[in-house]
Design a protein around this motif. Sequence first.
Motif, PDB file in Angstrom:
ATOM      1  N   LEU A 142       0.841  -1.191   0.000  1.00 46.08           N
ATOM      2  CA  LEU A 142       0.000   0.000   0.000  1.00 46.08           C
ATOM      3  C   LEU A 142       0.876   1.241   0.000  1.00 46.08           C
ATOM      4  N   VAL A 143       0.769   2.028  -1.051  1.00 48.66           N
ATOM      5  CA  VAL A 143       1.506   3.285  -1.190  1.00 48.66           C
ATOM      6  C   VAL A 143       0.492   4.375  -1.528  1.00 48.66           C
ATOM      7  N   PHE A 144       0.956   5.609  -1.647  1.00 47.95           N
ATOM      8  CA  PHE A 144       0.008   6.689  -1.926  1.00 47.95           C
ATOM      9  C   PHE A 144      -0.724   6.454  -3.250  1.00 47.95           C
ATOM     10  N   HIS A 145      -0.044   5.897  -4.240  1.00 46.50           N
ATOM     11  CA  HIS A 145      -0.687   5.665  -5.538  1.00 46.50           C
ATOM     12  C   HIS A 145      -1.859   4.693  -5.413  1.00 46.50           C
ATOM     13  N   SER A 146      -1.846   3.880  -4.355  1.00 40.31           N
ATOM     14  CA  SER A 146      -2.958   2.956  -4.118  1.00 40.31           C
ATOM     15  C   SER A 146      -4.253   3.721  -3.841  1.00 40.31           C
TER      16      SER A 146
END
Length: 211
Positions: A142-146
Amino acid sequence: VAGEWPGKEVKLPKVENQRMRFLTDAEGDQLLAGLKDRSQQLHDVCLLSFDSGLRAFEIFSLTWNRVDLDQKSVKVFDSKGKDRVVYLTDRAVDMLQRLPRDNGLVFKNRAGEQIKEISNSFNREVDSLGWNDGVNSRKDKLVFHSVRHSYASRLVARGVDLYVVGQLMGHSDLTMTKRYSHLRPDTLQAAVKTLEQKPMADVNRLQATGK
C-alpha cells in the motif's frame, strides 16, 4: 561484439508490476482519520485523490484558477500535457472550500512552493495500521498511488462502466482500466444471462403484431 548489436530488434517481455492494492470505503475513512492527526494537509491531499482519482503530481500542480467549486470540478494536465476535467464529491468540495484561496497553488510546502513528494507521514500511518506487514510483493504494498487506484475500484464495485472509469482516471486506453474488471465478476455472468431473454427487436415485433 564487433559491429552492429544483433539484439537491437529483440523486445523484452513486459513486466506485470501494476499496483493491485485497493482500499475499501471503511479502510479509506480509517486512513484519513489517522492522517488528519498527523497532518491536515496530507489528509486533504489524500482525500482529494481518494475521491477524484487524481495523481500526486496532478494535485501538487493544481492551481486555484483551475478549480470550479460551483461546478464541482477541476481541470488538470496529465503527464503528457493533456487537459481533462475531473469531477468532485461533496466532501472534496467541502474540504477545498475550507482552504485559504489565492491565485496560486492549492497545496504548498512550508516555503510556499510546489510540493515535490508525499510526506513520509503517509508511510508511517500505513505502518502503524500494519497494512504492509508481511507484504513482500511490490504490487500488493500500500503506497500513496494505491489511493488513486482505490477511487477506480470503488467506482467499479458500484457498477460504473469500465470505459467511464477509464475516462475519469485519465487512462490513455482501456487496457489500463481492465485491471479493475475482476471486481465485477457479476457483470460477466449478467451478460451471459441476457441470452436467456428475447432480443428487444423480437419483443417489439411481437408487441406490434399483438402476439
